[in-house]
Design a protein around this motif. Structure first.
Motif, PDB file in Angstrom:
ATOM      1  N   SER A 133       0.832  -1.204   0.000  1.00 29.49           N
ATOM      2  CA  SER A 133       0.000   0.000   0.000  1.00 29.49           C
ATOM      3  C   SER A 133       0.865   1.252   0.000  1.00 29.49           C
ATOM      4  O   SER A 133       0.625   2.182  -0.784  1.00 29.49           O
ATOM      5  CB  SER A 133      -0.923   0.010   1.224  1.00 29.49           C
ATOM      6  OG  SER A 133      -1.840  -1.062   1.177  1.00 29.49           O
ATOM      7  N   LEU A 134       1.873   1.278   0.857  1.00 32.92           N
ATOM      8  CA  LEU A 134       2.758   2.443   0.914  1.00 32.92           C
ATOM      9  C   LEU A 134       3.502   2.630  -0.406  1.00 32.92           C
ATOM     10  O   LEU A 134       3.661   3.759  -0.883  1.00 32.92           O
ATOM     11  CB  LEU A 134       3.755   2.287   2.068  1.00 32.92           C
ATOM     12  CG  LEU A 134       3.178   2.441   3.475  1.00 32.92           C
ATOM     13  CD1 LEU A 134       4.236   2.123   4.524  1.00 32.92           C
ATOM     14  CD2 LEU A 134       2.639   3.843   3.689  1.00 32.92           C
ATOM     15  N   ALA A 135       3.955   1.523  -0.996  1.00 32.32           N
ATOM     16  CA  ALA A 135       4.649   1.611  -2.287  1.00 32.32           C
ATOM     17  C   ALA A 135       3.718   2.153  -3.364  1.00 32.32           C
ATOM     18  O   ALA A 135       4.115   3.006  -4.174  1.00 32.32           O
ATOM     19  CB  ALA A 135       5.188   0.236  -2.685  1.00 32.32           C
ATOM     20  N   ALA A 136       2.469   1.683  -3.371  1.00 32.63           N
ATOM     21  CA  ALA A 136       1.495   2.168  -4.353  1.00 32.63           C
ATOM     22  C   ALA A 136       1.212   3.647  -4.148  1.00 32.63           C
ATOM     23  O   ALA A 136       1.165   4.422  -5.112  1.00 32.63           O
ATOM     24  CB  ALA A 136       0.190   1.365  -4.239  1.00 32.63           C
ATOM     25  N   TYR A 137       1.034   4.082  -2.887  1.00 33.78           N
ATOM     26  CA  TYR A 137       0.774   5.496  -2.605  1.00 33.78           C
ATOM     27  C   TYR A 137       1.925   6.362  -3.088  1.00 33.78           C
ATOM     28  O   TYR A 137       1.714   7.439  -3.650  1.00 33.78           O
ATOM     29  CB  TYR A 137       0.566   5.729  -1.103  1.00 33.78           C
ATOM     30  CG  TYR A 137      -0.652   5.047  -0.530  1.00 33.78           C
ATOM     31  CD1 TYR A 137      -1.823   4.919  -1.268  1.00 33.78           C
ATOM     32  CD2 TYR A 137      -0.638   4.515   0.759  1.00 33.78           C
ATOM     33  CE1 TYR A 137      -2.933   4.290  -0.751  1.00 33.78           C
ATOM     34  CE2 TYR A 137      -1.755   3.873   1.274  1.00 33.78           C
ATOM     35  CZ  TYR A 137      -2.898   3.760   0.518  1.00 33.78           C
ATOM     36  OH  TYR A 137      -4.011   3.136   1.023  1.00 33.78           O
ATOM     37  N   HIS A 212     -14.347   2.919   5.154  1.00 32.48           N
ATOM     38  CA  HIS A 212     -14.208   4.095   4.294  1.00 32.48           C
ATOM     39  C   HIS A 212     -12.922   4.031   3.472  1.00 32.48           C
ATOM     40  O   HIS A 212     -12.919   4.338   2.278  1.00 32.48           O
ATOM     41  CB  HIS A 212     -14.224   5.375   5.137  1.00 32.48           C
ATOM     42  CG  HIS A 212     -15.535   5.622   5.827  1.00 32.48           C
ATOM     43  ND1 HIS A 212     -15.811   5.123   7.065  1.00 32.48           N
ATOM     44  CD2 HIS A 212     -16.638   6.300   5.418  1.00 32.48           C
ATOM     45  CE1 HIS A 212     -17.049   5.481   7.417  1.00 32.48           C
ATOM     46  NE2 HIS A 212     -17.564   6.197   6.443  1.00 32.48           N
ATOM     47  N   LYS A 213     -11.856   3.628   4.125  1.00 38.65           N
ATOM     48  CA  LYS A 213     -10.574   3.518   3.430  1.00 38.65           C
ATOM     49  C   LYS A 213     -10.671   2.504   2.293  1.00 38.65           C
ATOM     50  O   LYS A 213     -10.186   2.748   1.181  1.00 38.65           O
ATOM     51  CB  LYS A 213      -9.484   3.090   4.413  1.00 38.65           C
ATOM     52  CG  LYS A 213      -8.142   2.824   3.760  1.00 38.65           C
ATOM     53  CD  LYS A 213      -7.155   2.272   4.779  1.00 38.65           C
ATOM     54  CE  LYS A 213      -5.884   1.815   4.090  1.00 38.65           C
ATOM     55  NZ  LYS A 213      -4.938   1.170   5.026  1.00 38.65           N
ATOM     56  N   GLY A 255      -8.959   8.535   1.278  1.00 38.73           N
ATOM     57  CA  GLY A 255      -9.198   7.230   1.880  1.00 38.73           C
ATOM     58  C   GLY A 255      -8.149   6.847   2.905  1.00 38.73           C
ATOM     59  O   GLY A 255      -8.472   6.255   3.946  1.00 38.73           O
ATOM     60  N   PHE A 256      -6.892   7.188   2.649  1.00 41.33           N
ATOM     61  CA  PHE A 256      -5.828   6.764   3.552  1.00 41.33           C
ATOM     62  C   PHE A 256      -5.471   7.837   4.568  1.00 41.33           C
ATOM     63  O   PHE A 256      -5.693   7.681   5.764  1.00 41.33           O
ATOM     64  CB  PHE A 256      -4.588   6.378   2.743  1.00 41.33           C
ATOM     65  CG  PHE A 256      -3.507   5.766   3.584  1.00 41.33           C
ATOM     66  CD1 PHE A 256      -3.721   4.571   4.227  1.00 41.33           C
ATOM     67  CD2 PHE A 256      -2.284   6.391   3.729  1.00 41.33           C
ATOM     68  CE1 PHE A 256      -2.730   3.992   5.019  1.00 41.33           C
ATOM     69  CE2 PHE A 256      -1.284   5.835   4.512  1.00 41.33           C
ATOM     70  CZ  PHE A 256      -1.514   4.626   5.159  1.00 41.33           C
ATOM     71  N   ILE A 257      -4.944   8.965   4.095  1.00 40.61           N
ATOM     72  CA  ILE A 257      -4.530  10.024   5.010  1.00 40.61           C
ATOM     73  C   ILE A 257      -5.746  10.658   5.681  1.00 40.61           C
ATOM     74  O   ILE A 257      -5.738  10.936   6.881  1.00 40.61           O
ATOM     75  CB  ILE A 257      -3.717  11.100   4.262  1.00 40.61           C
ATOM     76  CG1 ILE A 257      -2.466  10.477   3.628  1.00 40.61           C
ATOM     77  CG2 ILE A 257      -3.328  12.227   5.209  1.00 40.61           C
ATOM     78  CD1 ILE A 257      -1.515   9.859   4.621  1.00 40.61           C
ATOM     79  N   GLY A 258      -6.814  10.889   4.901  1.00 37.92           N
ATOM     80  CA  GLY A 258      -8.014  11.505   5.459  1.00 37.92           C
ATOM     81  C   GLY A 258      -8.630  10.677   6.566  1.00 37.92           C
ATOM     82  O   GLY A 258      -9.005  11.195   7.625  1.00 37.92           O
TER      83      GLY A 258
END
Length: 270
Positions: A133-137, A212-213, A255-258
């Protein structure tokens, strides 16, 4: 922060600022930047960034993925990828926007912390999901920055402005578009793998506050997928590619940070 960490923070910021100024001043004067010097200075900033981040990310209680650590880690990974791209691709303009993002992430991680329960023991599936997920972001953040540069460059060409700053310092439009879709394809593959691994690793979406994420991540995945299919079947490019990219990344960002911001900073759920 300890005295050593404060010194490291100041030197890292100076290294980032020095790299930014070196690239900007040379490109504005239509001179070729000293590649080895700029990459070496950027590498110093990244190493010191990692030195500051690691003690607060990997703690004796477990891995601390709180909001500000994630911002710092994501910005670090993103700039590390731009450094790798810079060794063989003409992406100096990407570094000009990537460095301020890394500075913001470094300051956020160094100066603030959010309520979070460190992960003492996590399964390999969930660990892989987080890493993917972090790599994709990071890759899709790079794509969003690239899309902004592409928009500005295209705007200068269409409006025939007198001072075409970005046109003069960036690679040709076709090269920029090709690089954008390279990033989008890589980010889409990583996001697909992350979602699939998350589907088999996460036990309870409601209990772990992930609904939500997950929904927004899937909407983002669909947006990027539609864009890539449109590019492949109908040759989508230009402003349409920019719009889809920014919408897709915005969904991912919210979705992630929010969701982490709402849970950790407003609802105080660790």
């Amino acid at each position: 922060m300890t005295t050593v960490q404060i010194v490291a923070l100041v030197v890292a910021l100076l290294a980032y600022a020095g790299t930014f100024w070196h690239l900007l001043s040379h490109l504005l004067n239509k001179k070729i930047p000293k590649r080895m010097a700029s990459l070496a200075l950027l590498l110093i900033g990244l190493l010191l960034h990692a030195f500051i981040l690691l003690p607060v990310l990997i703690t004796p209680q477990g891995v601390n993925f709180n909001l500000f650590n994630i911002l710092s880690l994501t910005s670090w990974l993103m700039l590390t990828l731009t450094l790798a791209f810079s060794t063989y691709r003409p992406v100096l303009g990407l570094n000009l926007l990537g460095i301020p993002v890394a500075v913001a992430g470094l300051l956020a991680g160094a100066l603030w912390q959010a309520p979070y329960q460190p992960l003492a023991t996590i399964g390999h599936g969930l660990e892989g999901h987080i890493i993917l997920s972090l790599a994709a972001y990071c890759v899709l953040l790079m794509a969003a920055i690239q899309a902004i540069l592409l928009h500005v460059q295209n705007r200068e060409l269409k409006h025939k402005t007198e001072r075409r700053i970005w046109v003069s310092i960036l690679p040709p439009l076709q090269t920029m578009e090709s690089l954008l879709f390279d990033m989008l394809l890589l980010g889409f593959v990583l996001l697909t793998a992350a979602l699939l691994l998350g589907a088999v690793s996460v036990e309870n979406l409601m209990a772990q506050h992930l609904v939500h994420k997950t929904v927004l991540s899937i909407l983002s995945w669909l947006t990027f997928g539609i864009l890539l299919v449109g590019r492949w079947r109908m040759g989508w490019r230009g402003q349409r590619a920019v719009t889809f990219t920014l919408w897709g990344f915005s969904l991912l960002l919210v979705g992630f940070i929010g969701s982490k911001f709402v849970l950790e900073m407003i609802l105080k759920i660790a």
